[in-house]
Design a protein around this motif. Structure first.
Motif: not given
Length: 331
Positions: A162-166, A257-262, A302-306, A317-320
């Protein structure tokens, strides 16, 4: 005798599998899957890329006004490509165009909503099941709502990205952003498609502010985003809000299992209940965990700054990508 030995050697070599590596050659093909979409038949387009020896595949669903190209952005080589990062790690990908957009068929917009999109993605998943040992579904924004609905309804995937959605939205920022949407028939380029008034897109020149800020305003990136923009149906917006928010979220039925990336700068992050707590990966997990009551595990990044469309970001990008690969390998 020598000929027989040669034949035996050739046969033995054919029976022994060749070990694959992360850098093994990847084969890509365009796939058009006939799908039942509500009560009618449609066709869902997907770009299937399979590294040699891949045993798992991610079905990736883009967000509103984006196509499958969101997962493989053609600027700066492979830096902004989720699919190439996954393929390089030995994971196959099937990036699809939502029905109504891209190369998929385009029915009346009133028929296009999250449940019907999930039904279409379910059939794509089923077609891949015979080929791969593991099938995961992932999405971005509205695509995440579709991925959650697919997993929670059909229970046929091994994991959900799940990315870009909470489940907690900062409406103070989200609602004004939606005023940048216009009927696609009023857009100079997309009006040529002849779509009905229920298909929407972004007004010209608004994509940086709406999707990328506070990320760097790079002319080539924003120009590409503007030139490749697509559509979203009004029904997708409404059903996303109903199925992904605080009231009876479809995610409650997900049992894998779920992974959330925001990204912390998004409309879906903030101070609960106006946005999930995205101050750290653990804070994000703690904030979202109540909405995934049946999931055996929830991981976060968690991504920061974008802004909202952080697949365009190069700093993290690489860490994500590495975090997603590591999560998938534990499933």
């Amino acid at each position: 005798m020598r000929f027989r030995r040669l034949c035996a050697a050739v046969l033995l070599a054919a029976l022994i599998p060749v070990p694959s590596t992360a850098n093994a050659a990847t084969t890509c093909e365009d796939v058009y899957t006939p799908v039942q979409f509500g009560l009618i038949q449609q066709t869902m387009y997907g770009r299937l890329c399979v590294p040699q020896g891949a045993r798992s595949v991610q079905v990736l669903v883009p967000g509103g006004t984006y196509t499958s190209g969101y997962w493989d952005i053609p600027v700066d080589g492979e830096t902004r490509s989720v699919t190439r990062a996954m393929n390089g790690a030995g994971v196959a990908t099937m990036a699809v165009d939502r029905i109504g957009s891209g190369k998929s068929t385009k029915p009346l917009s009133v028929l296009v909503d999250v449940p019907s999109q999930a039904q279409a993605v379910h059939q794509v998943v089923q077609n891949l099941r015979s080929r791969f040992a593991k099938v995961l579904v992932g999405g971005h924004s509205i695509g995440s709502a579709i991925a959650m609905a697919e997993a929670g309804t059909y229970h046929d995937v091994d994991g959900v990205l799940v990315t870009g959605m909470t489940h907690q939205w900062d409406y103070v920022r989200a609602v004004p952003a939606l005023t940048n949407l216009i009927p696609a028939l009023l857009d100079p380029k997309l009006s040529l498609r002849g779509l009905d008034v229920g298909y929407l897109t972004t007004a010209p020149g608004t994509r940086y502010t709406m999707f990328h800020a506070p990320g760097p305003n790079i002319a080539s990136v924003v120009s590409l985003d503007e030139s490749t923009k697509d559509v979203v149906s009004a029904g997708e917006f409404v059903t996303t809000a109903l199925m992904s928010n605080l009231v009876l979220p479809v995610s409650a039925a997900i049992d894998v299992p779920v992974m959330t990336v925001q990204t912390s700068a998004d409309y879906f992050c903030g101070t609960p209940p106006l946005g999930a707590d995205c101050s750290s990966a653990q804070a994000l997990v703690n904030s979202e965990k109540p909405f995934y009551g049946r999931a055996p595990r929830l991981d976060g990044f968690v991504v920061n700054g974008y802004g909202h469309v952080f697949n365009f970001d190069t700093k993290t990008a690489d860490r994500y990508h590495a975090a997603v690969v590591a999560w998938q390998r534990t499933i």
